[in-house]
Enzyme design. Sequence first.
Site, PDB file in Angstrom:
ATOM      1  N   ARG A   1       0.320  -1.137  -0.465  1.00 48.88           N
ATOM      2  CA  ARG A   1       0.033   0.206  -0.009  1.00 48.88           C
ATOM      3  C   ARG A   1       0.724   1.399  -0.118  1.00 48.88           C
ATOM      4  O   ARG A   1       1.133   1.786   0.785  1.00 48.88           O
ATOM      5  CB  ARG A   1      -1.182   0.354   1.181  1.00 48.88           C
ATOM      6  CG  ARG A   1      -1.730   1.167   1.558  1.00 48.88           C
ATOM      7  CD  ARG A   1      -2.591   1.312   0.455  1.00 48.88           C
ATOM      8  NE  ARG A   1      -4.148  -0.119   0.275  1.00 48.88           N
ATOM      9  CZ  ARG A   1      -4.757  -0.230  -0.985  1.00 48.88           C
ATOM     10  NH1 ARG A   1      -5.077   0.599  -1.517  1.00 48.88           N
ATOM     11  NH2 ARG A   1      -5.564  -0.866  -0.434  1.00 48.88           N
TER      12      ARG A   1
ATOM     13  N   HIS B   1       0.226   3.350 -10.606  1.00 48.16           N
ATOM     14  CA  HIS B   1      -0.865   3.600  -9.556  1.00 48.16           C
ATOM     15  C   HIS B   1      -0.050   4.054  -8.349  1.00 48.16           C
ATOM     16  O   HIS B   1       0.073   4.368  -7.350  1.00 48.16           O
ATOM     17  CB  HIS B   1      -1.653   2.460  -8.917  1.00 48.16           C
ATOM     18  CG  HIS B   1      -2.653   2.260  -8.233  1.00 48.16           C
ATOM     19  ND1 HIS B   1      -2.444   3.158  -6.784  1.00 48.16           N
ATOM     20  CD2 HIS B   1      -3.831   1.934  -8.159  1.00 48.16           C
ATOM     21  CE1 HIS B   1      -3.772   2.963  -5.866  1.00 48.16           C
ATOM     22  NE2 HIS B   1      -4.825   2.439  -7.072  1.00 48.16           N
TER      23      HIS B   1
ATOM     24  N   ARG C   1       0.715  -6.301  -9.680  1.00 51.86           N
ATOM     25  CA  ARG C   1       1.895  -6.139  -8.314  1.00 51.86           C
ATOM     26  C   ARG C   1       1.599  -6.721  -7.278  1.00 51.86           C
ATOM     27  O   ARG C   1       1.780  -6.711  -6.119  1.00 51.86           O
ATOM     28  CB  ARG C   1       0.443  -5.217  -7.608  1.00 51.86           C
ATOM     29  CG  ARG C   1      -0.792  -5.200  -7.355  1.00 51.86           C
ATOM     30  CD  ARG C   1      -1.561  -4.051  -6.656  1.00 51.86           C
ATOM     31  NE  ARG C   1      -3.272  -4.509  -6.424  1.00 51.86           N
ATOM     32  CZ  ARG C   1      -4.216  -3.645  -5.495  1.00 51.86           C
ATOM     33  NH1 ARG C   1      -3.967  -2.732  -5.606  1.00 51.86           N
ATOM     34  NH2 ARG C   1      -5.495  -3.492  -5.147  1.00 51.86           N
TER      35      ARG C   1
ATOM     36  N   ASP D   1     -12.360   9.358  -6.367  1.00 52.78           N
ATOM     37  CA  ASP D   1     -11.842   8.184  -7.132  1.00 52.78           C
ATOM     38  C   ASP D   1     -12.991   7.935  -8.581  1.00 52.78           C
ATOM     39  O   ASP D   1     -13.420   8.676  -8.906  1.00 52.78           O
ATOM     40  CB  ASP D   1     -12.561   7.423  -6.445  1.00 52.78           C
ATOM     41  CG  ASP D   1     -12.281   6.431  -7.416  1.00 52.78           C
ATOM     42  OD1 ASP D   1     -11.792   5.681  -7.968  1.00 52.78           O
ATOM     43  OD2 ASP D   1     -12.579   4.591  -6.675  1.00 52.78           O
TER      44      ASP D   1
ATOM     45  N   GLU E   1      -2.681   8.480 -11.084  1.00 48.85           N
ATOM     46  CA  GLU E   1      -2.132   7.451 -11.704  1.00 48.85           C
ATOM     47  C   GLU E   1      -2.244   6.964 -12.946  1.00 48.85           C
ATOM     48  O   GLU E   1      -3.210   7.909 -13.765  1.00 48.85           O
ATOM     49  CB  GLU E   1      -3.085   6.240 -11.526  1.00 48.85           C
ATOM     50  CG  GLU E   1      -3.564   5.730  -9.621  1.00 48.85           C
ATOM     51  CD  GLU E   1      -4.667   4.864  -9.804  1.00 48.85           C
ATOM     52  OE1 GLU E   1      -4.918   4.240  -9.791  1.00 48.85           O
ATOM     53  OE2 GLU E   1      -5.107   5.774  -8.057  1.00 48.85           O
TER      54      GLU E   1
HETATM   55  C1  BG6 Z   1      -7.968   2.907  -7.391  1.00 48.50           C
HETATM   56  C2  BG6 Z   1      -9.465   3.133  -7.664  1.00 48.50           C
HETATM   57  O1  BG6 Z   1      -7.002   3.101  -8.608  1.00 48.50           O
HETATM   58  O2  BG6 Z   1      -7.050   2.859  -6.654  1.00 48.50           O
HETATM   59  C3  BG6 Z   1      -9.844   3.365  -6.796  1.00 48.50           C
HETATM   60  O3  BG6 Z   1      -9.684   4.218  -8.763  1.00 48.50           O
HETATM   61  C4  BG6 Z   1      -9.275   1.860  -5.447  1.00 48.50           C
HETATM   62  O4  BG6 Z   1     -11.097   2.518  -6.762  1.00 48.50           O
HETATM   63  C5  BG6 Z   1      -8.203   2.048  -5.553  1.00 48.50           C
HETATM   64  O5  BG6 Z   1     -10.024   2.131  -4.263  1.00 48.50           O
HETATM   65  C6  BG6 Z   1      -7.697   1.384  -4.078  1.00 48.50           C
HETATM   66  O6  BG6 Z   1      -7.668   0.276  -4.892  1.00 48.50           O
HETATM   67  P1  BG6 Z   1      -7.059  -1.405  -4.035  1.00 48.50           P
HETATM   68  O7  BG6 Z   1      -7.294  -2.341  -4.620  1.00 48.50           O
HETATM   69  O8  BG6 Z   1      -5.225  -0.893  -3.861  1.00 48.50           O
HETATM   70  O9  BG6 Z   1      -7.373  -0.991  -2.550  1.00 48.50           O
END
Ligand code: BG6
Length: 287
Positions: A70, A155, A93, A199, A258
């Site tokens: 994360r 991302h 990932r 978002d 992103e």
């Molecule tokens: C973003 C999405 O790119 O990633 C969101 O648009 C999502 O909808 C976010 O909540 C995080 O995703 P994840 O799978 O890493 O929790």
Amino acid sequence: MSDPHSFEIQGILSVATGSGGLPVIHITSSRSRAEIYLHGAHVTDFRKAGEEPLLFMSGSSKFEVGKAIRGGIPIIFPWFGAREGHPAHGTARITPWEITAAEVLLDGSVQIVFRMPDAGNLEVTYWVTVGESLGLQLSVTNRGGNAVTFENCLHTYFQIGDVQSASVHGLKDCDYFDKVLDAGFTESADAVRITGEVDRVFLDTTAALTIEDPVLARSIRIAKSGSLSTIVWNPWIAKSQAMADFGDNEYPHMLCVESGNVSDNRITLPPGETSLMTVELSSAPLD
Ligand code: BG6
């Protein structure tokens, strides 16, 4: 599988055991340093000498086989978002990537090249260049006999002083789908500001973007080619609390902007062809 240690460069590139026992690469260039996990070929840190880290990393991130890190720069591929019965945001990932090359370039930046194993008929390569800026390049070549359709996205989680005072420039007049409101809009403002959960999936965005961060007194530039989509995401309060791997009070200090090709910008690659997405992240003091 190649031994990651065989790519070490004395005083410049080393492989160590990182969080959760996962292998991590430390890179020190003449102007910056970076940290990249083989798990997801995931850049978790990039900082220029004397500057704050460019990337946000959650203090609650898991570093576990089968789970996404994360923060930093997860590679989203071959699909973006949820897919019934499959991992969210694709398998890239949560896959351990291999190093295929590493070298110091003439300008003192350090380039490392990764390959995603088990990608079927697709040859997936990722170049990370650590220098004055952070260069990222994702290439997908179709070695099979049939066209393949996929989505991709870098991302990127940026570290922000206070997200409510930050602004994102370069998206005016772009169409977007708002995943919070479940509706489509066209951006009319000169700058996107974050005052709640955001978002948004912007389509057909080709211009370079900037994030102005008055609290950290810096401007971040995202220059890209081969990427038509831009996703802007901040989970805000309730969603932060619902995420097990994200601190409840971290959302003011991050913003995902992103770069990718998702939704109607997804890529269909005929046999023998290559798709290339290049993103360069740089920062400068805010005047
Ligand atoms: C973003 C999405 O790119 O990633 C969101 O648009 C999502 O909808 C976010 O909540 C995080 O995703 P994840 O799978 O890493 O929790």
